[in-house]
Design an enzyme around this catalytic site. Structure first.
Site, mmCIF file in Angstrom:
data_model
loop_
_atom_site.group_PDB
_atom_site.id
_atom_site.type_symbol
_atom_site.label_atom_id
_atom_site.label_comp_id
_atom_site.label_asym_id
_atom_site.label_seq_id
_atom_site.Cartn_x
_atom_site.Cartn_y
_atom_site.Cartn_z
ATOM 1 N N ASN A 77 -5.710 13.963 -15.047
ATOM 2 C CA ASN A 77 -5.814 14.786 -16.506
ATOM 3 C C ASN A 77 -4.745 14.610 -17.379
ATOM 4 O O ASN A 77 -4.906 14.626 -18.600
ATOM 5 C CB ASN A 77 -5.956 16.101 -16.211
ATOM 6 C CG ASN A 77 -5.826 16.989 -17.495
ATOM 7 O OD1 ASN A 77 -6.697 16.906 -18.131
ATOM 8 N ND2 ASN A 77 -4.793 17.789 -17.492
ATOM 9 N N SER A 128 -11.524 10.536 -22.874
ATOM 10 C CA SER A 128 -11.784 10.994 -24.417
ATOM 11 C C SER A 128 -12.773 10.301 -25.245
ATOM 12 O O SER A 128 -13.036 9.237 -24.953
ATOM 13 C CB SER A 128 -10.543 11.022 -24.872
ATOM 14 O OG SER A 128 -10.609 11.622 -26.351
ATOM 15 N N TYR A 141 -3.461 5.850 -28.569
ATOM 16 C CA TYR A 141 -4.086 7.009 -27.657
ATOM 17 C C TYR A 141 -5.628 6.360 -27.528
ATOM 18 O O TYR A 141 -6.294 6.546 -26.308
ATOM 19 C CB TYR A 141 -4.104 8.165 -28.639
ATOM 20 C CG TYR A 141 -5.019 9.295 -27.722
ATOM 21 C CD1 TYR A 141 -4.293 10.169 -26.641
ATOM 22 C CD2 TYR A 141 -6.275 9.736 -28.079
ATOM 23 C CE1 TYR A 141 -5.013 11.047 -25.756
ATOM 24 C CE2 TYR A 141 -6.917 10.890 -27.357
ATOM 25 C CZ TYR A 141 -6.331 11.488 -26.407
ATOM 26 O OH TYR A 141 -6.847 12.340 -25.624
ATOM 27 N N ALA A 143 -6.519 3.136 -27.556
ATOM 28 C CA ALA A 143 -6.652 2.063 -26.443
ATOM 29 C C ALA A 143 -6.233 2.555 -24.979
ATOM 30 O O ALA A 143 -7.023 1.950 -24.272
ATOM 31 C CB ALA A 143 -5.336 1.347 -26.932
ATOM 32 N N SER A 144 -5.693 3.456 -24.790
ATOM 33 C CA SER A 144 -5.400 3.895 -23.681
ATOM 34 C C SER A 144 -6.568 4.668 -22.904
ATOM 35 O O SER A 144 -6.802 4.404 -21.662
ATOM 36 C CB SER A 144 -4.080 4.904 -23.558
ATOM 37 O OG SER A 144 -4.537 6.221 -24.205
ATOM 38 N N LYS A 145 -7.248 5.565 -23.870
ATOM 39 C CA LYS A 145 -8.419 6.144 -23.203
ATOM 40 C C LYS A 145 -9.506 5.246 -23.080
ATOM 41 O O LYS A 145 -10.269 5.208 -21.990
ATOM 42 C CB LYS A 145 -8.791 7.302 -24.299
ATOM 43 C CG LYS A 145 -7.879 8.508 -24.036
ATOM 44 C CD LYS A 145 -7.552 9.071 -22.699
ATOM 45 C CE LYS A 145 -6.831 10.360 -22.636
ATOM 46 N NZ LYS A 145 -6.607 10.834 -21.352
ATOM 47 N N ILE A 174 -11.585 20.214 -27.569
ATOM 48 C CA ILE A 174 -11.742 21.466 -26.807
ATOM 49 C C ILE A 174 -10.485 22.155 -27.232
ATOM 50 O O ILE A 174 -9.380 21.878 -27.588
ATOM 51 C CB ILE A 174 -11.285 20.880 -25.297
ATOM 52 C CG1 ILE A 174 -12.524 19.654 -24.924
ATOM 53 C CG2 ILE A 174 -11.233 22.096 -24.367
ATOM 54 C CD1 ILE A 174 -13.953 20.160 -25.141
#
Length: 245
Positions: A77, A128, A141, A143-145, A174
Site C-alpha cells: 500500500n 490507482s 505517479y 507510470a508507477s501505478k 478516497i
C-alpha cells in the site's frame, strides 16, 4: 467472521488512510498485523522502513518472519506522489517515485514469495485509477501505478499455480487524511466537495474502509478463484463519459 484467524499480514504504509483501514480490518478478522513505514506505529506491530532504499523492503519481510515465523498476506500500500510536468521533473524525483511505488512492491514480493508459497498466501497491491488514466502533472505517479498493475498480472501468471494469488485494487478519490486536508484548504470546501462528488455516479467520494473491505476479500479464501486482476473501486468515475461543462 474471522477469515484471517491464525494468519499473519504485512501492510505497508499502514499508519494512515487505506493502509490503516486495511490493517484494522484484517486485525478485526483475526490476523496478526504488522505495518511498515517511516517511524513508529502505536496501534500495530511496526517496522520502521525507508522504502526509497530497496534493502528496507527486504528487511521488512525478514522482520515479520523472524517475529511471527510465517507470512500469509502481503498488502503493498505504501506510495507517494509528486506533481510536475515531464520536462520539469528531475531524474532524482522520477526515480524516487518509481522506487517507492513500483520497485518496493517488487522487492517485497521477491522477499516474501518463499514464505507466501509455503503458506498458500495472497498479495494485494494498491494501484490507482491513475494506472488506467491520468490527472495533470502526474507522469511519474501514473507510470508507477500502471507498472504496478502490470507487475500484479505477471506475478499471478508465474505463481498462482504454486498457490500464491496476486491481485490489485485501483482506488479513485478516497477520503484519506491527505485528500481531506486538500479539500479543507479550498476557499469553499463545501462547494468543492460537492463538485468532486458530482464526477462520481454514486454522488460522493470513497472511504478508506470501503477499499479495505475489497482488499480483505481479495486476501481471503472467498476470492480463491480470483488472481491477476485489477479491481477498480472509484464510485463509477472511470465508467462515466464526460460531458461539456
Amino acid at each position: 467472521m474471522k477469515r484471517f484467524e491464525g494468519k499473519v499480514a504485512l501492510v505497508t504504509g499502514g499508519r494512515s488512510g487505506i493502509g490503516l483501514a486495511t490493517a484494522r480490518r484484517l486485525t478485526a478478522e483475526g490476523a496478526r498485523v504488522f505495518t511498515a513505514q517511516r517511524g513508529d506505529d502505536r496501534e500495530f506491530e511496526a517496522i520502521a522502513v525507508d522504502f526509497t532504499v530497496p534493502a528496507g523492503a527486504a528487511h521488512a519481510i525478514d522482520t515479520v518472519v523472524a517475529r511471527a515465523k510465517r507470512l500469509d498476506v502481503l498488502v503493498n500500500n505504501a506510495g507517494m506522489m509528486q506533481e510536475a510536468l515531464v520536462e520539469d521533473m528531475s531524474l532524482a524525483d522520477w526515480e524516487r517515485t518509481i522506487a517507492v511505488n513500483l520497485t518496493t512492491p517488487f522487492v517485497l514480493i521477491k522477499a516474501a514469495m518463499p514464505h507466501l508459497r509455503s503458506a498458500g498466501g495472497t498479495i494485494v497491491n494498491v494501484g490507482s485509477i491513475e494506472g488506467l488514466g491520468s490527472n495533470p502533472k502526474h507522469a511519474a505517479y501514473c507510470a508507477s501505478k500502471a507498472g504496478l498493475h502490470g507487475l500484479t498480472r505477471a506475478v499471478a501468471i508465474d505463481h498462482s499455480a504454486e498457490g500464491v494469488r496476486c491481485n490489485a485494487v485501483a482506488p479513485g478519490w478516497i477520503d484519506t487524511d491527505l485528500n481531506v486536508e486538500f479539500i479543507e484548504s479550498m476557499s469553499d470546501p463545501k462547494s468543492f466537495r460537492q463538485q468532486i462528488g458530482k464526477i462520481h455516479p454514486v454522488g460522493r467520494t470513497g472511504k478508506p474502509e470501503e477499499v479495505a473491505s475489497l482488499i480483505a476479500w481479495l486476501a481471503s479464501p472467498e476470492s480463491s478463484f480470483v488472481t491477476g486482476q485489477v479491481w477498480t473501486i472509484d464510485g463509477g468515475r472511470m465508467a462515466k463519459l464526460s460531458l461539456p461543462p
